[in-house]
Write a protein that holds these residues in place. Sequence first.
Motif, PDB file in Angstrom:
ATOM      1  N   LEU A   1       2.058  12.091  22.552  1.00 55.75           N
ATOM      2  CA  LEU A   1       2.088  11.603  21.185  1.00 55.75           C
ATOM      3  C   LEU A   1       1.181  12.039  20.360  1.00 55.75           C
ATOM      4  N   GLY A   2       0.197  12.888  20.774  1.00 52.87           N
ATOM      5  CA  GLY A   2      -1.257  13.133  20.116  1.00 52.87           C
ATOM      6  C   GLY A   2      -1.120  14.625  20.138  1.00 52.87           C
ATOM      7  N   GLY A   3      -2.585  15.221  19.631  1.00 57.78           N
ATOM      8  CA  GLY A   3      -2.650  16.681  19.409  1.00 57.78           C
ATOM      9  C   GLY A   3      -2.146  17.191  18.257  1.00 57.78           C
ATOM     10  N   GLU A   4      -2.217  18.686  18.180  1.00 53.02           N
ATOM     11  CA  GLU A   4      -1.664  19.310  17.038  1.00 53.02           C
ATOM     12  C   GLU A   4      -0.186  19.416  16.937  1.00 53.02           C
ATOM     13  N   PHE A   5       0.245  19.597  15.816  1.00 50.67           N
ATOM     14  CA  PHE A   5       1.682  19.572  15.737  1.00 50.67           C
ATOM     15  C   PHE A   5       2.275  21.117  16.107  1.00 50.67           C
ATOM     16  N   PRO A   6       3.416  21.302  16.434  1.00 52.31           N
ATOM     17  CA  PRO A   6       4.051  22.525  16.883  1.00 52.31           C
ATOM     18  C   PRO A   6       3.910  23.337  15.442  1.00 52.31           C
ATOM     19  N   PRO A   7       3.617  24.655  15.644  1.00 52.68           N
ATOM     20  CA  PRO A   7       3.810  25.262  17.126  1.00 52.68           C
ATOM     21  C   PRO A   7       2.528  25.432  17.708  1.00 52.68           C
ATOM     22  N   ASN A   8       1.677  24.982  17.153  1.00 52.62           N
ATOM     23  CA  ASN A   8      -0.028  24.792  17.619  1.00 52.62           C
ATOM     24  C   ASN A   8      -0.175  23.870  18.799  1.00 52.62           C
ATOM     25  N   GLY A   9       0.500  22.933  18.829  1.00 54.66           N
ATOM     26  CA  GLY A   9       0.439  21.823  19.685  1.00 54.66           C
ATOM     27  C   GLY A   9       1.587  21.037  20.054  1.00 54.66           C
ATOM     28  N   GLY A  10       1.415  20.332  21.038  1.00 61.74           N
ATOM     29  CA  GLY A  10       2.642  19.574  21.483  1.00 61.74           C
ATOM     30  C   GLY A  10       3.027  18.186  20.850  1.00 61.74           C
TER      31      GLY A  10
END
Length: 525
Positions: free
Chosen positions: A441-450
């Motif tokens: 539930l963390g990190g960059e948003f799609p499509p750059n992250g999960g």
Amino acid sequence: MRRSIVAAAAVGVTALALSGCAGGTAEPGGEGAQTIKIAVQSDPGTLNPITNATNASESVSTFGYESLLFYPTGEEPKGLLAESWESTTTSVEFTLKDGILCVDGTPLTATDVKSTFEYAAADETGSPYKGVYFPAEGLTIEADDDAGTVTFTSAAAQSFLAETIGALPIVCASGLDDPAVLDTEFHGTGAYALEASSPGQSYTFTLRDDYTWGVDDITSKTAGLPGTVEISIIESDSTAANLLQTGEANIAEVGGSERDRLESTEFAQELEVPLRPGLIFFNQAEGRVGHDLAVRQALAQAVDRESVGPVASAGRGEQITTLVSEFGAACTAMDSSAAIPSYDVDAAAAALDDAGWVEGADGIRAKDGKPLSILMLYPASESQGVTAAIELLQTEFKKIGVDAVPTPSASYTDVIFSGGDWDIVWAPIFTSLPSDWAGILGGEFPPNGGNWTYNANQEYFDLVGEAQALAGADSCDAWQAAQDSLFSNLEVLPVYSSTSTFYGAGAEFGMSKSILAPTTIRVTE
């Protein structure tokens, strides 16, 4: 009947059944032609263990790939490829076992382990394990082939650094040289070699004669280890139960009420596991109705968990109050029930009133000319109970003026990871560590992250930082605070857990995390 009831934390535990004849009674012993027939509910599709994180994929790939650590249910991790390891919150050094051979006969090296993580970390690979099994940023890796050591150093502290890094499947050099081959071939160190495959139908594995490094000193010669494993795709619980009763299945998983008719059947082993827990996630991307916390709160308050849960679990479960079950690897006593919104239809309707959603003549609310309609995504392979629960949710949401459209999908993970069209998803995600959710539930948003829920809860991220600075069990109180934030801000609404049961007919077995562990299978008759 000797009955062993154990549970395993799962990301939707895989079903096991068979098609065709079982080929007679299997003979015990480490050598010989004994065959065990197993099946999974869904075909894994691509066989790449780094890019395909589905439970169906892991249940097949585990026969050909291994990780640094082995995770027996409810116990501390053991060394699998690793002989030993030393860790802190920012570094871990693994020492590999001597004599590990890839399926092509070449020695596994520390460089192969490092290269596997580098391949998984590359943006072009698109591995869903990035940020979950290893830090997405700030990770350095050093490999010493002469010493057989691999050292991982994280710029940011991690409460369970060794436990998470130790779970990634390791790929041999033959597969990393041309990763495209990983979609259809196995290039690992597992005890079994892929003999034949018919995608969508079956996968046949044969025991390697050079396997000597298994957990607890298991080798190719270990008594009872099957010489051949045939995995078939059987989607129906009813069919799986039939095959068990007719002796055509050695190992099968059955869920729901189909288990009732198996109670009078003698099995070598029964193992009960949490089945595809009912978790509702909200799409918080800009432009989606779930971007508004008031809408998420209203939807959550409209869910009668005490009614929906028993339907979804066929009466064999309980309300979820934590994302780590009592059979997880750490922090199993967390309880965030106080942070979960209570069922209150009147409060839900009032929240939507306050947010400007006006009920129309048809009973459906609208705002600025846009009806309050949501797509309810869920796995097409779910049980009849879950399908009925989705329909019940549809009815509950209509009571507060929400037009909910059930949307089954055979590839729902592709939809959510790609930033596709959905508003809420019933997703059976179960983890054994609270820190896993920081990656999910963390990190960059799609499509750059999960970060597929588009979670922007800064309170949660700050609490994760506090928890990660603490090692092991000392971090559990901080992880509960982070989990409380997830529930109260409605990144996820926990509904109900349920169970399914693995049955062994002429076979016994064990688990590593949520997956049937190949080297634990033993022919018993």
